[in-house]
Design a protein around this motif. Structure first.
Motif, PDB file in Angstrom:
ATOM      1  N   ARG A   1      56.122  57.214  65.545  1.00 26.96           N
ATOM      2  CA  ARG A   1      55.984  55.816  65.031  1.00 26.96           C
ATOM      3  C   ARG A   1      55.714  56.013  63.429  1.00 26.96           C
ATOM      4  N   LEU A   2      54.824  56.646  62.986  1.00 28.30           N
ATOM      5  CA  LEU A   2      54.231  56.684  61.801  1.00 28.30           C
ATOM      6  C   LEU A   2      55.375  57.466  60.946  1.00 28.30           C
ATOM      7  N   ALA A   3      55.892  58.634  61.261  1.00 21.00           N
ATOM      8  CA  ALA A   3      56.871  59.373  60.633  1.00 21.00           C
ATOM      9  C   ALA A   3      58.149  58.528  60.576  1.00 21.00           C
ATOM     10  N   ALA A   4      58.466  57.802  61.521  1.00 16.02           N
ATOM     11  CA  ALA A   4      60.166  57.236  61.704  1.00 16.02           C
ATOM     12  C   ALA A   4      59.705  56.094  60.661  1.00 16.02           C
ATOM     13  N   ALA A   5      58.433  55.464  60.301  1.00 14.46           N
ATOM     14  CA  ALA A   5      58.364  54.605  59.412  1.00 14.46           C
ATOM     15  C   ALA A   5      58.248  55.209  57.887  1.00 14.46           C
ATOM     16  N   GLY A   6      58.618  56.467  57.730  1.00 18.05           N
ATOM     17  CA  GLY A   6      58.632  57.043  56.297  1.00 18.05           C
ATOM     18  C   GLY A   6      57.410  57.750  56.124  1.00 18.05           C
ATOM     19  N   TRP A   7      56.163  57.763  56.675  1.00 21.31           N
ATOM     20  CA  TRP A   7      55.176  58.425  56.288  1.00 21.31           C
ATOM     21  C   TRP A   7      55.038  60.009  56.553  1.00 21.31           C
ATOM     22  N   ASP A   8      54.217  60.848  55.740  1.00 20.22           N
ATOM     23  CA  ASP A   8      54.131  62.008  55.893  1.00 20.22           C
ATOM     24  C   ASP A   8      53.004  62.486  56.943  1.00 20.22           C
ATOM     25  N   VAL A   9      53.378  62.839  58.080  1.00 18.45           N
ATOM     26  CA  VAL A   9      52.474  63.057  59.184  1.00 18.45           C
ATOM     27  C   VAL A   9      52.165  64.379  59.502  1.00 18.45           C
ATOM     28  N   PHE A  10      50.856  64.587  59.729  1.00 15.69           N
ATOM     29  CA  PHE A  10      50.560  65.924  60.273  1.00 15.69           C
ATOM     30  C   PHE A  10      50.258  65.769  61.794  1.00 15.69           C
ATOM     31  N   LEU A  11      50.786  66.534  62.544  1.00 20.85           N
ATOM     32  CA  LEU A  11      50.696  66.532  63.979  1.00 20.85           C
ATOM     33  C   LEU A  11      49.641  67.552  64.329  1.00 20.85           C
ATOM     34  N   GLY A  12      48.570  67.223  64.664  1.00 20.03           N
ATOM     35  CA  GLY A  12      47.288  68.130  64.902  1.00 20.03           C
ATOM     36  C   GLY A  12      47.258  68.550  66.469  1.00 20.03           C
ATOM     37  N   ALA A  13      47.239  69.730  66.823  1.00 22.75           N
ATOM     38  CA  ALA A  13      47.079  70.020  68.295  1.00 22.75           C
ATOM     39  C   ALA A  13      46.366  71.332  68.417  1.00 22.75           C
ATOM     40  N   ARG A  14      45.452  71.423  69.488  1.00 30.80           N
ATOM     41  CA  ARG A  14      44.957  72.693  69.573  1.00 30.80           C
ATOM     42  C   ARG A  14      45.763  73.852  70.404  1.00 30.80           C
ATOM     43  N   ASP A  15      46.746  73.543  71.086  1.00 33.85           N
ATOM     44  CA  ASP A  15      47.486  74.584  71.402  1.00 33.85           C
ATOM     45  C   ASP A  15      48.749  74.682  70.613  1.00 33.85           C
ATOM     46  N   GLU A  16      48.851  75.934  69.794  1.00 36.38           N
ATOM     47  CA  GLU A  16      49.717  76.135  68.909  1.00 36.38           C
ATOM     48  C   GLU A  16      51.277  76.047  69.463  1.00 36.38           C
ATOM     49  N   ALA A  17      51.122  76.699  70.582  1.00 33.87           N
ATOM     50  CA  ALA A  17      52.683  76.727  71.125  1.00 33.87           C
ATOM     51  C   ALA A  17      53.147  75.258  71.467  1.00 33.87           C
ATOM     52  N   ARG A  18      52.421  74.521  72.164  1.00 38.08           N
ATOM     53  CA  ARG A  18      52.540  73.004  72.501  1.00 38.08           C
ATOM     54  C   ARG A  18      52.938  72.069  71.144  1.00 38.08           C
ATOM     55  N   GLY A  19      51.868  72.583  70.185  1.00 36.78           N
ATOM     56  CA  GLY A  19      51.977  71.478  69.096  1.00 36.78           C
ATOM     57  C   GLY A  19      53.437  71.681  68.348  1.00 36.78           C
TER      58      GLY A  19
ATOM     59  N   ALA B   1      56.613  69.198  67.487  1.00 37.20           N
ATOM     60  CA  ALA B   1      57.035  68.977  66.233  1.00 37.20           C
ATOM     61  C   ALA B   1      58.526  69.199  66.200  1.00 37.20           C
ATOM     62  N   ALA B   2      59.078  70.222  67.068  1.00 37.12           N
ATOM     63  CA  ALA B   2      60.466  70.619  67.107  1.00 37.12           C
ATOM     64  C   ALA B   2      61.176  69.479  67.872  1.00 37.12           C
ATOM     65  N   GLU B   3      60.745  69.151  68.924  1.00 35.43           N
ATOM     66  CA  GLU B   3      61.581  68.087  69.585  1.00 35.43           C
ATOM     67  C   GLU B   3      61.615  66.761  68.964  1.00 35.43           C
ATOM     68  N   LEU B   4      60.487  66.446  68.154  1.00 32.45           N
ATOM     69  CA  LEU B   4      60.486  65.421  67.154  1.00 32.45           C
ATOM     70  C   LEU B   4      61.584  65.293  66.010  1.00 32.45           C
ATOM     71  N   ALA B   5      61.856  66.741  65.739  1.00 33.36           N
ATOM     72  CA  ALA B   5      62.663  67.103  64.564  1.00 33.36           C
ATOM     73  C   ALA B   5      64.142  66.677  65.103  1.00 33.36           C
ATOM     74  N   ASP B   6      64.308  67.416  66.482  1.00 39.51           N
ATOM     75  CA  ASP B   6      65.649  67.111  67.114  1.00 39.51           C
ATOM     76  C   ASP B   6      65.949  65.592  67.316  1.00 39.51           C
ATOM     77  N   ASP B   7      64.887  64.700  67.376  1.00 36.95           N
ATOM     78  CA  ASP B   7      65.292  63.217  67.423  1.00 36.95           C
ATOM     79  C   ASP B   7      65.489  62.554  66.106  1.00 36.95           C
ATOM     80  N   GLY B   8      65.263  63.422  64.975  1.00 35.59           N
ATOM     81  CA  GLY B   8      65.386  63.001  63.755  1.00 35.59           C
ATOM     82  C   GLY B   8      64.313  62.566  62.988  1.00 35.59           C
TER      83      GLY B   8
END
Length: 236
Positions: free
Chosen positions: A20-38, A42-49
């Motif tokens: 939601r924050l990225a869709a509003a035009g923000w520059d957002v860092f997605l933090g996650a402990r598990d690198e593969a899941r993170g 991020a890739a799935e969100l990119a696929d959704d634009g």
């Protein structure tokens, strides 16, 4: 452009907040402990634009948090919004059956994690014009809610999760008193369908992130040191 970091963001409330924050035009860092899941999130969100930046971030590790600070520093030089979302549920056992050691990992994530991350990112937050911090808490950490007879038959008493969120609420209150110029509030997302409750929650993740997104966007003259859900103020 507003820069934000969300911890524990590869799924659930964290992922939806990032979206939601990225869709509003923000520059957002997605933090996650598990690198593969993170990276997958991020890739799935990119696929959704929706374009976001993945950053490895284990809130229980000083080294991991310091590395995340360096990443944000190198990219943006500041952090406008920190959303401390990472959390775990803990043992559901009755209080008399819980050992102190059962609670240590839970408190490491839910209590010490937000302190570790907040303190590490304070220099970058102070470099922002209107810095905000959102602590993702729970109504289960409210003394008023916990002692409301209407909940007695619905929520059995447990030690770990409610105690950790009550501690996070006090941490939020004390930071708000101490951090001049930083707006910091706690959020109760409500009973949202996530992995934390086996997707039994009655709210969607979009509904659960309403208050998080609203408080992330606060201006410099708006509340600090409060506890809110999507409908308004939550009693401490």
């Amino acid at each position: 452009m507003t820069t934000a970091l969300v911890t524990g963001a590869n799924k659930g409330l964290g992922r939806e907040t990032v979206r939601r924050l990225a869709a509003a035009g923000w520059d957002v860092f997605l933090g996650a402990r598990d690198e593969a899941r993170g990276r997958k999130a991020a890739a799935e969100l990119a696929d959704d634009g929706v374009t976001v930046r993945f950053v490895p971030l284990d809130v229980t590790s000083d080294e991991s948090v310091a590395a995340a600070v360096d990443t944000v520093q190198a990219h943006a030089g500041r952090l406008d919004v920190l959303v401390n979302n990472a959390g775990v549920g803990g043992p559901p056992n009755p209080p008399a059956e819980v050992r102190a050691d059962d609670l240590r990992q839970l408190f490491e994530v839910n209590v010490f994690g937000p302190v570790r991350v907040t303190n590490a990112f304070l220099p970058l937050l102070r470099a922002a014009e209107k810095p905000r911090i959102v602590m993702v808490s729970s109504g289960m950490g409210s003394f008023a809610v916990s002692n409301d007879p209407r909940w007695f038959g619905l929520v059995p008493p447990t030690l770990g999760y409610p105690a950790s969120k009550a501690a996070l609420n006090m941490i939020t209150s004390q930071y708000a008193r101490a951090l001049d110029g930083v707006r910091i509030n706690a959020v109760d997302p409500g009973y949202t369908a996530t992995d934390l409750n086996g997707h039994t929650g009655t709210q969607t993740v979009s509904e659960g992130t309403d208050a998080i997104v609203r408080l992330a966007g606060l201006g410099s003259n708006e509340p600090t040191g409060g506890f809110f859900n999507r409908e308004g103020v939550v009693p401490w």
